[in-house]
Each structure stands twice: as C-alpha cells, then as structure tokens.
Design a protein around this motif. Structure first.
Motif, PDB file in Angstrom:
ATOM      1  N   LEU A  13       0.829  -1.203   0.000  1.00  0.00           N
ATOM      2  CA  LEU A  13       0.000   0.000   0.000  1.00  0.00           C
ATOM      3  C   LEU A  13       0.863   1.252   0.000  1.00  0.00           C
ATOM      4  O   LEU A  13       0.615   2.213  -0.751  1.00  0.00           O
ATOM      5  N   ARG A  14       1.889   1.258   0.836  1.00  0.00           N
ATOM      6  CA  ARG A  14       2.754   2.426   0.950  1.00  0.00           C
ATOM      7  C   ARG A  14       3.541   2.667  -0.327  1.00  0.00           C
ATOM      8  O   ARG A  14       3.704   3.813  -0.776  1.00  0.00           O
ATOM      9  N   LEU A  15       4.016   1.602  -0.941  1.00  0.00           N
ATOM     10  CA  LEU A  15       4.784   1.749  -2.178  1.00  0.00           C
ATOM     11  C   LEU A  15       3.894   2.174  -3.339  1.00  0.00           C
ATOM     12  O   LEU A  15       4.324   2.934  -4.214  1.00  0.00           O
ATOM     13  N   ALA A  16       2.650   1.704  -3.347  1.00  0.00           N
ATOM     14  CA  ALA A  16       1.712   2.149  -4.383  1.00  0.00           C
ATOM     15  C   ALA A  16       1.431   3.640  -4.240  1.00  0.00           C
ATOM     16  O   ALA A  16       1.364   4.378  -5.238  1.00  0.00           O
ATOM     17  N   ARG A  17       1.272   4.109  -3.000  1.00  0.00           N
ATOM     18  CA  ARG A  17       1.082   5.536  -2.755  1.00  0.00           C
ATOM     19  C   ARG A  17       2.323   6.304  -3.218  1.00  0.00           C
ATOM     20  O   ARG A  17       2.217   7.359  -3.851  1.00  0.00           O
ATOM     21  N   ALA A  18       3.487   5.777  -2.912  1.00  0.00           N
ATOM     22  CA  ALA A  18       4.732   6.439  -3.309  1.00  0.00           C
ATOM     23  C   ALA A  18       4.839   6.538  -4.833  1.00  0.00           C
ATOM     24  O   ALA A  18       5.242   7.584  -5.366  1.00  0.00           O
ATOM     25  N   ARG A  19       4.452   5.491  -5.518  1.00  0.00           N
ATOM     26  CA  ARG A  19       4.531   5.514  -6.984  1.00  0.00           C
ATOM     27  C   ARG A  19       3.599   6.581  -7.552  1.00  0.00           C
ATOM     28  O   ARG A  19       3.955   7.294  -8.502  1.00  0.00           O
ATOM     29  N   ASN A  20       2.398   6.696  -6.990  1.00  0.00           N
ATOM     30  CA  ASN A  20       1.484   7.738  -7.434  1.00  0.00           C
ATOM     31  C   ASN A  20       2.093   9.122  -7.241  1.00  0.00           C
ATOM     32  O   ASN A  20       2.006   9.979  -8.126  1.00  0.00           O
ATOM     33  N   LEU A  21       2.713   9.351  -6.089  1.00  0.00           N
ATOM     34  CA  LEU A  21       3.305  10.660  -5.815  1.00  0.00           C
ATOM     35  C   LEU A  21       4.482  10.942  -6.738  1.00  0.00           C
ATOM     36  O   LEU A  21       4.674  12.077  -7.196  1.00  0.00           O
ATOM     37  N   LEU A  22       5.263   9.938  -7.027  1.00  0.00           N
ATOM     38  CA  LEU A  22       6.392  10.129  -7.934  1.00  0.00           C
ATOM     39  C   LEU A  22       5.927  10.491  -9.344  1.00  0.00           C
ATOM     40  O   LEU A  22       6.534  11.326 -10.021  1.00  0.00           O
ATOM     41  N   MET A  23       4.831   9.861  -9.773  1.00  0.00           N
ATOM     42  CA  MET A  23       4.352  10.065 -11.134  1.00  0.00           C
ATOM     43  C   MET A  23       3.524  11.335 -11.286  1.00  0.00           C
ATOM     44  O   MET A  23       3.436  11.902 -12.373  1.00  0.00           O
ATOM     45  N   GLN A  24       2.908  11.800 -10.191  1.00  0.00           N
ATOM     46  CA  GLN A  24       1.915  12.873 -10.310  1.00  0.00           C
ATOM     47  C   GLN A  24       2.333  14.194  -9.688  1.00  0.00           C
ATOM     48  O   GLN A  24       1.637  15.195  -9.863  1.00  0.00           O
TER      49      GLN A  24
END
Length: 355
Positions: free
Chosen positions: A283-294
């Motif tokens: 969950l945390r890494l998925a959130r991190a990926r969203n923040l990196l991309m957006q």
C-alpha cells in the motif's frame, strides 16, 4: 466527431414547460483527455434535447490552440474553436485525463482565470480538478478528483477540501471524478434545470439504473475490492490506508480489532496470501509511486510521506517491488542507484520499515 445539438423527434417524449433559456456548454478538451468522462457528460445533454423535443442544451468543443484534440485512447476529436471569448452564462467544462500537469499549460490556466473573473460556472471532469486548482479556482472549495490522482492532489493543493465523492457541486464550481461519474453530475444538472422526470427519462435511455448523488463515493468497498467479506480484516485494511505517512505496527493493528498479532497474521495469510507487513508495504509503495508520477515532490519527501524514515531503505523496497528505483522512475538519478539492489522479497516479506 463534430459538436451538434440536434433536437430530432424521439419515440416518446417527456412533457416539459417551455425553457426560460438554453444553456450553452463549452467543453475544453485537454491533451490526452479521457474520452469516457467526456462522452458521459455530453450524451445526457443530447438525450435531454431529444426526449424533450427542444434544444435545451447547446455545446461547443474547444482546445488550447483550436486544433483537433487527441484523447488518451488515441482517438482524435474535431473541435469548433480555440480559447476564445464566450458568454458569462456559459458553463465551461474542462476535460482532463492522462498527464494533466503537462496539459495544464499557462495559456489554459490564464484562460480559466479570465473565465472565472466573469463569474461563470466552471467544471472539471476526471483529473481536471488539478487544472482548476492550479488556476486557483478551488481555494477553500469542496471538490473531487479520480481516486488514482487523489494522493498527488492532496500534496499539492492543501487549500482544497478534497472529497471522495463521485461528483461535487460547490456553488459555481463543479467536479466529477471521471468515468461514469460525469453522467451523475449532468443528470443532476438536468434535474435542477428541468425536473427529475426529464433526468430520469435520460437515465432510462442510457440504461443507467442507479443515479448516484454527491454523497456516493468513488471506489468499491474494501470487501468488494479484496473479494473477502470479513469485518475485522476490512477494518485493519481501512486503518492501513488511513495511516500511510505514520504506519501502525501489526501489534497495534491487531489490538485495535481485538485480535492477537498471530491471529492477524493468520487472517492475512488465509485471505490475502501475504503477511500484514507485506500488504502494508505494498500500500505504501503504491502511494509512493502515485506521488512520484503525479507530483514534483522530491524523492526524500515522497519517502517521508509514505512512512519511510530512510531514503535508501525506501529505494531498496521500491526496487524490490517495481524493479527500478524511485529516481529512475522519475527519469533522474541519485545515490541510491549506485547502491546494490537487495534480493527479491523472501517468502512474501518486504524489507521491514514499520517504525
């Protein structure tokens, strides 16, 4: 596809009083806009005209430079104009989609600010709430955006009251979360303009049997998403999703739902085939990926926003999950890339960083 507002005779009509005026919608199609959310907004207007036997609604399609707009599925849509002058009573609807930050150009933002100063109604579909917020149109307003873009929006626009609703109407600001949420927003507008009978007739034509309100939320419930109906498991996952920046230990999660840590472990293994730690880490890494991309947040700040005290450990966990480092995900390089990658997770366990 050329815009039109035909009022051809339907097979059966809903009796309507003569409208006081026609409403004109201006659809601004941003580059890589989502076709579904656009079509879900314009089709109810067309059907409302057909069912009433009157031209209740007209529309114009525009793009930044007046050239044909390309949506995210590659389809090209012909537009009627560029960012021209429109009437004060016109409803401007911004249609967003992929890479909305790049599509929110200075020319688009300045045009929206100009429209706003006239007091016009302005709406955003799918990711276009980002464009509206970047133009300063959502300060101290309630709004919504597609759930996938929620994390990035919250980091960048803290002065907006972002909800999880399918759509929001806050005065002269409208936002819809994307997909079929546009149908619900436009049906609400039609009902406000011409009554629920016409809105229901339009929904019937669309074979849309459950009209949602602004109190309905976007995402499926946790039990539906994970395919398991277990109250305590759902409560733990909900707690995890609410505590990304400051992770809660498995022991505390178990205590909150009246279980032992071992019982919680067995529950996750049985239903989700992973440990609570691994599920939480994903969950945390998925959130991190969203923040990196957006967002433009630094990698360090992304790590902190997702509960990682150590950027190097964040990079190792990220590499193990996605096969690349956060810096490379961004197309940049950092010291982390010079450090050796850790092996893949053993027995489904990620590197542990819950403290």
């Amino acid at each position: 596809m050329r815009s039109t507002a035909s009022a051809s005779a339907p097979a059966s009509r809903v009796a309507q009083p003569a409208p006081t005026r026609q409403r004109h919608f201006v659809f601004l199609l941003l580059n890589k806009f989502t076709f579904l959310s656009f079509a879900a907004a314009i089709e109810p207007l067309r059907i409302a005209n057909r069912m009433s036997g009157q031209t209740l609604y007209r529309w114009t399609l525009v793009s930044e430079n007046g050239q044909d707009a390309t949506c995210s599925n590659g389809t090209t849509v012909k537009v009627d104009a560029g960012l021209a002058e429109f009437g004060r009573d016109d409803v401007v609807i911004v249609c967003g989609g992929i890479d909305v930050r790049a599509a929110s150009t200075p020319a688009v933002l300045n045009w929206l600010r100009k429209v706003s100063r006239r007091g016009s109604v302005i709406g955003g579909l799918c990711t276009a709430a980002h464009t509206m917020a970047a133009a300063g149109l959502l300060e101290n307003r309630r709004a919504t955006i597609h759930w996938e873009n929620r994390d990035g929006f919250l980091e960048e626009f803290s002065d907006t009251d972002l909800t999880k609703s399918v759509f929001v109407i806050d005065g002269n600001r409208l936002t819809a979360a994307g997909g079929t949420a546009s149908i619900d927003l436009v049906l609400t507008i039609i009902a406000d303009d011409h009554g629920k009978d016409l809105a229901n007739a339009v929904a019937d034509q669309l074979i849309y049997t459950a009209i949602r309100t602004d109190r309905d939320i976007q995402r499926l419930s946790i039990p539906t998403r994970i395919g398991v109906r277990h109250p305590r498991l759902s409560r733990v996952i909900e707690r995890m999703e609410q505590s990304i920046e400051e992770p809660v230990s498995p022991a505390d999660l178990a205590e909150e739902v009246g279980m032992s840590t071992r019982q919680l472990e067995r529950l996750f293994r049985r239903y989700l085939n992973r440990s609570p730690k691994r599920y939480y880490m994903e969950l945390r890494l998925a959130r991190a990926r969203n923040l990196l991309m957006q967002t433009d947040l630094s990698v360090i700040n992304v790590a902190l926003a997702c509960g990682f005290a150590s950027p190097s450990h964040f990079s190792k966990c990220y590499r193990a999950q996605y096969g690349t480092t956060p810096y490379r995900e961004r197309g940049t390089h950092g010291l982390e890339d010079e450090q050796g990658a850790e092996p893949s997770f053993d027995e489904g366990e990620p590197p542990d960083d819950l403290g």
